[in-house]
Design a protein around this motif. Structure first.
Motif, PDB file in Angstrom:
ATOM      1  N   SER A   1       1.164  -1.344  -0.249  1.00  0.00           N
ATOM      2  CA  SER A   1      -0.199   0.018  -0.193  1.00  0.00           C
ATOM      3  C   SER A   1       0.883   0.954   0.060  1.00  0.00           C
ATOM      4  CB  SER A   1      -0.850   0.098   1.042  1.00  0.00           C
ATOM      5  OG  SER A   1      -1.292  -1.334   1.323  1.00  0.00           O
ATOM      6  N   LEU A   2       1.755   1.150   0.418  1.00  0.00           N
ATOM      7  CA  LEU A   2       2.535   2.611   0.954  1.00  0.00           C
ATOM      8  C   LEU A   2       3.923   2.818   0.325  1.00  0.00           C
ATOM      9  CD1 LEU A   2       2.416   2.642   4.359  1.00  0.00           C
ATOM     10  CD2 LEU A   2       1.169   3.929   2.932  1.00  0.00           C
ATOM     11  N   GLU A   3       4.049   1.817  -0.769  1.00  0.00           N
ATOM     12  CA  GLU A   3       5.689   2.373  -1.290  1.00  0.00           C
ATOM     13  C   GLU A   3       5.581   3.332  -2.803  1.00  0.00           C
ATOM     14  OE1 GLU A   3       8.092  -2.708  -1.413  1.00  0.00           O
ATOM     15  OE2 GLU A   3       6.649  -2.128  -3.351  1.00  0.00           O
TER      16      GLU A   3
ATOM     17  N   CYS B   1       4.562   5.848  -2.263  1.00  0.00           N
ATOM     18  CA  CYS B   1       3.213   6.266  -1.579  1.00  0.00           C
ATOM     19  C   CYS B   1       3.641   8.028  -0.995  1.00  0.00           C
ATOM     20  CB  CYS B   1       2.570   6.139  -0.876  1.00  0.00           C
ATOM     21  SG  CYS B   1       0.782   6.807  -0.398  1.00  0.00           S
ATOM     22  N   PRO B   2       3.384   9.006  -2.088  1.00  0.00           N
ATOM     23  CA  PRO B   2       3.342  10.349  -1.683  1.00  0.00           C
ATOM     24  C   PRO B   2       2.970  10.911   0.529  1.00  0.00           C
ATOM     25  CG  PRO B   2       1.364  10.463  -3.549  1.00  0.00           C
ATOM     26  CD  PRO B   2       2.903   9.051  -3.144  1.00  0.00           C
ATOM     27  N   ALA B   3       1.637  10.001   0.471  1.00  0.00           N
ATOM     28  CA  ALA B   3       1.006  10.122   1.563  1.00  0.00           C
ATOM     29  C   ALA B   3       1.500   9.149   2.610  1.00  0.00           C
ATOM     30  CB  ALA B   3      -0.600   9.752   1.735  1.00  0.00           C
ATOM     31  N   GLY B   4       2.281   8.183   2.461  1.00  0.00           N
ATOM     32  CA  GLY B   4       2.846   7.254   3.591  1.00  0.00           C
ATOM     33  C   GLY B   4       4.917   7.854   3.472  1.00  0.00           C
ATOM     34  N   VAL B   5       4.735   6.993   4.903  1.00  0.00           N
ATOM     35  CA  VAL B   5       6.341   6.748   5.051  1.00  0.00           C
ATOM     36  C   VAL B   5       6.310   5.274   5.841  1.00  0.00           C
ATOM     37  CG1 VAL B   5       8.361   7.055   7.467  1.00  0.00           C
ATOM     38  CG2 VAL B   5       6.584   8.854   6.234  1.00  0.00           C
ATOM     39  N   LEU B   6       7.547   4.859   5.117  1.00  0.00           N
ATOM     40  CA  LEU B   6       7.732   3.119   5.666  1.00  0.00           C
ATOM     41  C   LEU B   6       8.806   3.152   6.500  1.00  0.00           C
ATOM     42  CD1 LEU B   6       7.126   1.885   2.529  1.00  0.00           C
ATOM     43  CD2 LEU B   6       5.892   0.584   4.873  1.00  0.00           C
ATOM     44  N   VAL B   7       9.333   2.400   8.343  1.00  0.00           N
ATOM     45  CA  VAL B   7      10.161   3.131   8.421  1.00  0.00           C
ATOM     46  C   VAL B   7      11.129   1.700   8.708  1.00  0.00           C
ATOM     47  CG1 VAL B   7      10.536   3.390  10.427  1.00  0.00           C
ATOM     48  CG2 VAL B   7       8.924   4.845  10.020  1.00  0.00           C
ATOM     49  N   ASN B   8      12.317   1.450   8.184  1.00  0.00           N
ATOM     50  CA  ASN B   8      13.154   0.872   9.147  1.00  0.00           C
ATOM     51  C   ASN B   8      14.060   0.466  10.130  1.00  0.00           C
ATOM     52  OD1 ASN B   8      12.963  -0.502   6.202  1.00  0.00           O
ATOM     53  ND2 ASN B   8      14.353   0.842   5.367  1.00  0.00           N
ATOM     54  N   GLY B   9      13.854  -0.597  10.944  1.00  0.00           N
ATOM     55  CA  GLY B   9      14.206  -0.180  12.121  1.00  0.00           C
ATOM     56  C   GLY B   9      13.105  -0.884  13.321  1.00  0.00           C
ATOM     57  N   GLY B  10      13.408   0.385  14.812  1.00  0.00           N
ATOM     58  CA  GLY B  10      12.254  -0.036  15.518  1.00  0.00           C
ATOM     59  C   GLY B  10      11.340   1.185  16.500  1.00  0.00           C
ATOM     60  N   ALA B  11      11.152   1.217  17.662  1.00  0.00           N
ATOM     61  CA  ALA B  11      10.667   1.829  17.750  1.00  0.00           C
ATOM     62  C   ALA B  11      10.809   3.082  17.456  1.00  0.00           C
ATOM     63  CB  ALA B  11       9.939   0.974  19.114  1.00  0.00           C
ATOM     64  N   ARG B  12      12.617   3.433  18.091  1.00  0.00           N
ATOM     65  CA  ARG B  12      12.751   4.876  18.229  1.00  0.00           C
ATOM     66  C   ARG B  12      12.254   5.213  17.169  1.00  0.00           C
ATOM     67  NH1 ARG B  12      16.084   7.349  21.991  1.00  0.00           N
ATOM     68  NH2 ARG B  12      16.221   4.234  22.932  1.00  0.00           N
ATOM     69  N   GLU B  13      12.856   4.218  15.247  1.00  0.00           N
ATOM     70  CA  GLU B  13      13.033   5.074  14.242  1.00  0.00           C
ATOM     71  C   GLU B  13      11.278   5.170  13.862  1.00  0.00           C
ATOM     72  OE1 GLU B  13      16.963   2.610  14.638  1.00  0.00           O
ATOM     73  OE2 GLU B  13      14.690   2.492  15.444  1.00  0.00           O
ATOM     74  N   MET B  14      10.632   4.729  13.881  1.00  0.00           N
ATOM     75  CA  MET B  14       9.738   5.174  14.344  1.00  0.00           C
ATOM     76  C   MET B  14       8.346   6.058  15.257  1.00  0.00           C
ATOM     77  SD  MET B  14       5.141   2.506  14.530  1.00  0.00           S
ATOM     78  CE  MET B  14       5.328   2.116  12.630  1.00  0.00           C
ATOM     79  N   ALA B  15       8.897   6.518  15.988  1.00  0.00           N
ATOM     80  CA  ALA B  15       8.885   7.556  17.027  1.00  0.00           C
ATOM     81  C   ALA B  15       9.969   8.758  16.210  1.00  0.00           C
ATOM     82  CB  ALA B  15       9.333   7.582  17.952  1.00  0.00           C
ATOM     83  N   THR B  16      10.588   8.978  15.611  1.00  0.00           N
ATOM     84  CA  THR B  16      11.552   9.901  14.897  1.00  0.00           C
ATOM     85  C   THR B  16      11.018  10.188  13.395  1.00  0.00           C
ATOM     86  OG1 THR B  16      13.898   9.305  15.469  1.00  0.00           O
ATOM     87  CG2 THR B  16      13.224  10.361  13.619  1.00  0.00           C
ATOM     88  N   GLN B  17      10.213   9.428  12.612  1.00  0.00           N
ATOM     89  CA  GLN B  17       9.692   9.894  11.628  1.00  0.00           C
ATOM     90  C   GLN B  17       8.167  10.418  12.151  1.00  0.00           C
ATOM     91  OE1 GLN B  17      10.417   9.872   8.590  1.00  0.00           O
ATOM     92  NE2 GLN B  17      12.153   8.799   9.600  1.00  0.00           N
ATOM     93  N   ILE B  18       7.356   9.868  13.176  1.00  0.00           N
ATOM     94  CA  ILE B  18       6.074  10.456  13.978  1.00  0.00           C
ATOM     95  C   ILE B  18       6.573  11.683  13.572  1.00  0.00           C
ATOM     96  CG2 ILE B  18       4.264  10.961  15.200  1.00  0.00           C
ATOM     97  CD1 ILE B  18       4.009   7.017  14.669  1.00  0.00           C
ATOM     98  N   VAL B  19       6.919  12.413  14.864  1.00  0.00           N
ATOM     99  CA  VAL B  19       7.535  13.352  15.245  1.00  0.00           C
ATOM    100  C   VAL B  19       7.929  14.164  14.112  1.00  0.00           C
ATOM    101  CG1 VAL B  19       8.863  14.852  16.886  1.00  0.00           C
ATOM    102  CG2 VAL B  19       8.815  13.093  17.995  1.00  0.00           C
ATOM    103  N   ARG B  20       8.570  14.498  13.387  1.00  0.00           N
ATOM    104  CA  ARG B  20       8.956  14.569  12.138  1.00  0.00           C
ATOM    105  C   ARG B  20       8.352  14.905  12.149  1.00  0.00           C
ATOM    106  NH1 ARG B  20      13.794  11.704   9.256  1.00  0.00           N
ATOM    107  NH2 ARG B  20      14.790  12.015  11.212  1.00  0.00           N
ATOM    108  N   LEU B  21       7.075  14.832  10.888  1.00  0.00           N
ATOM    109  CA  LEU B  21       6.064  14.493  10.528  1.00  0.00           C
ATOM    110  C   LEU B  21       5.077  15.502  10.635  1.00  0.00           C
ATOM    111  CD1 LEU B  21       4.313  14.063   7.970  1.00  0.00           C
ATOM    112  CD2 LEU B  21       3.118  11.671   9.140  1.00  0.00           C
TER     113      LEU B  21
END
Length: 300
Positions: A111-113, A115-135
């Motif tokens: 669904s998200l490869e 995708c201009p409206a999505g972010v795919l995160v490599n890694g774990g919880a810390r990396e996901m948190a970084t992407q969410i905060v950045r957005l």
């Protein structure tokens, strides 16, 4: 996030700890069964241990109409599911202009490869948190992604395009390699088999296929696992023939082989793993073509 607690939402608790360091008002809205079982108790205990009890909003399981309100109320759709078959709820959120963030694993990648409206995160919880905060800290980027989501879904995942793609496969298989015409003179006799009878994304996609193929003038027959359930009830409400079987062994295989011959089935389409095995056996026994939709990325 959407999905019961087998979908490793624990990872989002770890991410939420990091997110709230930057955005302390952030909360985790969860559409999932809140019944008192081991997974729920474990999740709540872990949230309490991390000081997040008040940051968790339980919505329970919601109706389709209530899901629209849920999507309207959230800021970002976040998926921690690493073994999701497809994750239709992420597309629903994108369609309602909510950006999506997910781990780069499982079927949600489909669904998200790119995708201009999505972010795919490599890694774990810390990396996901970084992407969410950045957005969340970038209003211009958030607005751009929100506007891109509905267009992405409409262009790539609309219902009519999906059905036309499937129908193209059906015609190609039944025409023995001949060039298919734009409009087939005779309708197809299609057997649709699905091995789960509850209400999740794969089953809803399956029902869309059944309904539209029937509306196109084809003779559609449905076989479900079990005689009662969401899929069975929905198919019967459409006035389409539906047969429930245990889907366990040779007795069911022989029943279906006889069914294919009696109703002159042109093509078999199966959804989900047990149905796929049955479809392959039936194809081998009857020489009918079969298309299997696995709903699990590793089989694509």
């Amino acid at each position: 996030t959407v999905g019961d607690l087998w979908n490793n939402q624990d990872d989002l608790l770890d991410a939420l700890v990091e997110i709230r360091k930057e955005l302390p008002e952030t909360r985790f809205a969860l559409v999932a069964n809140e019944s008192d079982n081991g997974d729920v108790r474990k999740f709540k205990d872990r949230a309490a241990g991390l000081g997040l009890t008040d940051a968790i909003l339980w919505a329970g399981r919601l109706s389709k109409n209530d899901m629209l309100s849920f999507y309207a109320d959230i800021d970002i759709a976040v998926s921690t599911h690493r073994n999701e078959g497809f994750g239709i709820w992420v597309l629903e959120a994108l369609a309602i202009a909510k950006p999506a963030v997910a781990f780069n694993a499982g079927g949600i990648r489909d669904s998200l490869e790119d995708c201009p409206a999505g972010v795919l995160v490599n890694g774990g919880a810390r990396e996901m948190a970084t992407q969410i905060v950045r957005l969340l800290n970038n209003d211009a980027k958030y607005k751009q992604m929100s506007e891109a989501g509905p267009r992405w879904v409409a262009d790539r995942f609309n219902r009519d395009r999906m059905i036309q793609d499937y129908y193209g496969f059906f015609e190609t298989l039944t025409s023995s390699g001949q060039k298919k015409s734009e409009h087939r003179v005779a309708p197809l006799n299609i057997l649709q088999i699905i091995s789960k009878n509850d209400r999740y994304g794969a089953q809803r996609v399956f029902l869309d296929q059944v309904k539209i193929l029937h509306q196109m003038g084809n003779s559609v027959f449905v076989v479900t696992r079990g005689t009662e359930g969401y899929v069975t009830d929905s198919v019967r409400a459409m006035g389409i023939p539906c047969y429930g079987i245990p889907m366990k062994g040779l007795k069911d295989i022989f029943f279906l082989r006889k069914f294919l011959k009696e109703y002159k089935i042109d093509v078999i389409h199966t959804s989900l793993d047990r149905a796929d095995y049955f479809g392959l056996l039936l194809s081998w026994l009857t020489r009918r073509p079969v298309i299997s939709t696995m709903h699990v990325r590793r089989y694509h």
